[in-house]
Design a protein around this motif. Structure first.
Motif, PDB file in Angstrom:
ATOM      1  N   LEU A   1       0.844  -1.195   0.000  1.00  8.83           N
ATOM      2  CA  LEU A   1       0.000   0.000   0.000  1.00  8.83           C
ATOM      3  C   LEU A   1       0.877   1.241   0.000  1.00  8.83           C
ATOM      4  O   LEU A   1       1.899   1.284   0.691  1.00  8.83           O
TER       5      LEU A   1
ATOM      6  N   GLY B   1       0.400   1.705   5.493  1.00  8.74           N
ATOM      7  CA  GLY B   1       1.236   1.772   4.307  1.00  8.74           C
ATOM      8  C   GLY B   1       2.435   0.841   4.388  1.00  8.74           C
ATOM      9  O   GLY B   1       2.990   0.601   5.454  1.00  8.74           O
TER      10      GLY B   1
ATOM     11  N   ILE C   1      -5.681  -6.568  -3.823  1.00  8.07           N
ATOM     12  CA  ILE C   1      -4.423  -5.907  -3.455  1.00  8.07           C
ATOM     13  C   ILE C   1      -3.276  -6.465  -4.283  1.00  8.07           C
ATOM     14  O   ILE C   1      -2.427  -5.724  -4.794  1.00  8.07           O
TER      15      ILE C   1
ATOM     16  N   SER D   1      -1.215  -3.988  -6.800  1.00 15.57           N
ATOM     17  CA  SER D   1      -0.095  -3.494  -6.001  1.00 15.57           C
ATOM     18  C   SER D   1       0.956  -2.805  -6.878  1.00 15.57           C
ATOM     19  O   SER D   1       1.235  -3.277  -7.996  1.00 15.57           O
TER      20      SER D   1
ATOM     21  N   VAL E   1      -0.917  -0.373  -4.182  1.00  8.63           N
ATOM     22  CA  VAL E   1      -2.271   0.156  -4.177  1.00  8.63           C
ATOM     23  C   VAL E   1      -2.304   1.557  -3.571  1.00  8.63           C
ATOM     24  O   VAL E   1      -1.746   1.786  -2.497  1.00  8.63           O
ATOM     25  N   THR E   2      -2.956   2.463  -4.265  1.00 13.50           N
ATOM     26  CA  THR E   2      -3.209   3.797  -3.717  1.00 13.50           C
ATOM     27  C   THR E   2      -4.563   3.777  -3.024  1.00 13.50           C
ATOM     28  O   THR E   2      -5.580   3.476  -3.657  1.00 13.50           O
ATOM     29  N   PRO E   3      -4.631   4.080  -1.723  1.00 17.15           N
ATOM     30  CA  PRO E   3      -5.912   4.034  -1.009  1.00 17.15           C
ATOM     31  C   PRO E   3      -6.932   4.993  -1.612  1.00 17.15           C
ATOM     32  O   PRO E   3      -6.571   6.086  -2.069  1.00 17.15           O
TER      33      PRO E   3
END
Length: 495
Positions: free
Chosen positions: A310, A356, A472, A476, A478-480
């Protein structure tokens, strides 16, 4: 302790900004704390002991009970999630435990009798005082676990059951009676820690009842509660009854130390403190630690595998509306069913935050510990509108969504006036059918999903946890996602 949810191992306090690697929690730390206390004591738990971590789930609670046995717990009350693997598993755990499970209000529909695994209460002598302990489960258990797991049970009114059992214990010599409750206090403070002096009950809290009603209407001297994951720091006395109500937070990051002084004449004096289980400050009990280590080593390798990465944190909502994590899970559900227009996930089904960096199988398991599968339904816009209204009625989102946005308007007293719902760029059409992906807990009538009752449901059989892990992995790093899908306006905001 309360709402341990499998948090029996020490872990990094990733939320602790000053030092995210600092270790907190677990049964070994609790054991060290208890061992240092020379006063006569009992150790009690308010329920929901195992559902929430791999070590809790994959052993179906056995590891948690083993640690509780090593800690010499006196009793625990039965929480709604004790039924997540069915009654037979709960019976098995009760047979393994060296202490009783309590549930004064749990009855079999056919006979009206309590199940063999659920005692109403007991009396223990500690410090020369006969202490009565009454255990009670929330009457909302049938919608707070998979409904079919408790379909043969009735959950009576909590107050009436505690009254009956407390009076029995007093007739048998109890001098001080504790209600060990899995009912909850103050929904406005669910999953929050708050100083006792700062807790002011809202109208929603008063209507909820729970531990408040036990203190006000049952002949008990103290309420030790759980279920809403509230942490009360300090001694909080109900302003109506004057009785102390204790809430011990969640995941065994802390425990409540309640000091009861019984004078020869007059009423008992009660003081409470919430003690954080910082390992560096408290230490760890080696004997308890060995018990936990044995179970952890069995499941460790498969859980440490990396799923993906993340670029930022994914957390649950502090303000009670849509959250980064809720939106991420709902988005993953909708991507998994390409023709689904809307995804719906229950907020309380998300049990931990993601941070993160690298994400492991263990991390995802903590977020989604329940054995839920993806289900698909087709529902009219009017029903979907009602689902959103139900979710926001108390000013907190019981559900998380993907594919829709909503704005709710409340009056100054907190009453819901209206909800506006949009699907994509279009307004919701009350007569049109929408294809919705959700989970089998909600479509089985679990809390928040009552409007799904009676609908034709397609169960895909796909694990929600696996779907989120795969999402994910394939995306990956991954931007929230952002937030703002659910908004609340109050009348004073518009003036």
């Amino acid at each position: 302790t309360s709402d341990v949810h499998g948090g029996i191992e020490a872990r990094s306090a990733k939320w602790f900004i000053e030092n995210p690697l600092r270790q907190i929690g677990g049964q070994a730390a609790l054991g060290a704390l208890v061992a240092k206390d020379a006063a006569p004591k009992i150790l009690l738990d308010s329920g929901d002991i195992f559902q929430g971590t791999p070590i809790g789930n994959l052993t179906k609670g056995t590891a948690v009970i083993a640690g509780m046995n090593a800690l010499s717990y006196t009793a625990m009350t039965i929480g709604n999630h004790e039924y997540d693997f069915g009654e037979m598993n709960l019976e098995r755990l009760s047979a393994v435990a060296t202490f009783p499970f309590l549930g004064a209000n749990i009855r079999r529909k056919e006979t009206g009798e309590r199940p063999a695994y659920a005692k109403g209460g007991l009396i223990v002598e500690v410090g020369g005082v006969k202490v009565g302990i009454v255990g009670v489960a929330t009457r909302h258990t049938p919608t707070s676990t998979m409904p079919q797991n408790v379909e043969r049970l009735l959950f009576e009114n909590e107050v009436e059951a505690v009254k009956r059992e407390a009076n029995r214990l007093r007739r048998n010599g109890a001098e001080f009676v504790i209600a060990l409750s899995h009912c909850g206090l103050a929904p406005s403070q669910a999953r929050k820690r708050i100083e006792a002096d700062d807790l002011k009950l809202t109208d929603v809290d008063e209507r909820y009842g729970g531990d408040l009603l036990l203190a006000r209407d049952a002949p008990v001297d103290l309420v030790l509660g759980g279920h809403l994951h509230t942490g009360l720091s300090g001694t909080w006395r109900d302003p109506v009854s004057g009785k102390v109500i204790v809430q011990s937070y969640e995941s065994l990051e802390a425990g409540s130390r309640v000091t009861i002084t019984i004078p020869e004449v007059g009423e008992a004096e009660i003081e409470s403190e919430l003690v954080d289980l910082w390992v560096e400050d408290i230490g760890q009990d080696a004997r308890v630690g060995e018990v936990i280590k044995e179970y952890a080593e069995r499941i460790g390798p498969e859980l440490d595998a990396v799923v993906g990465e993340l670029s930022g944190d994914m957390r649950r909502a502090d303000g009670g509306l849509d959250s980064v994590l809720g939106n991420a899970v709902a988005d993953a559900m909708r991507r998994a069913i390409p023709d689904a227009e809307v995804a719906v996930q229950n907020s309380f089904g998300l049990r931990a935050d993601l941070y993160g960096g690298k994400v492991t199988v263990r991390d995802v398991y903590r977020v989604l510990p329940f054995e839920n599968t993806l289900t698909v339904v087709e529902i009219k816009g009017a029903l979907l509108q009602g689902l959103v209204e139900d979710s926001l009625r108390d000013g907190r989102a019981r559900l998380q969504f993907s594919g829709l946005a909503a704005t709710a308007t409340f009056d100054t007293k907190g009453a819901l006036l209206s909800v506006s719902v949009g699907i994509g760029k279009a307004a919701l059409d009350p007569e049109r059918l929408y294809r919705v992906v959700t989970n089998n807990y909600l479509t089985s009538g679990g809390g928040g999903g009552e409007r799904f009752a009676g609908l034709a449901v397609e169960d895909t059989g796909r694990s929600l946890r696996d779907v989120f892990s795969d999402d994910i992995r394939t995306r990956s790093p991954v931007t929230p996602p952002g937030t703002g899908r659910l908004l609340i306006l109050r009348m004073e905001d518009e003036e």
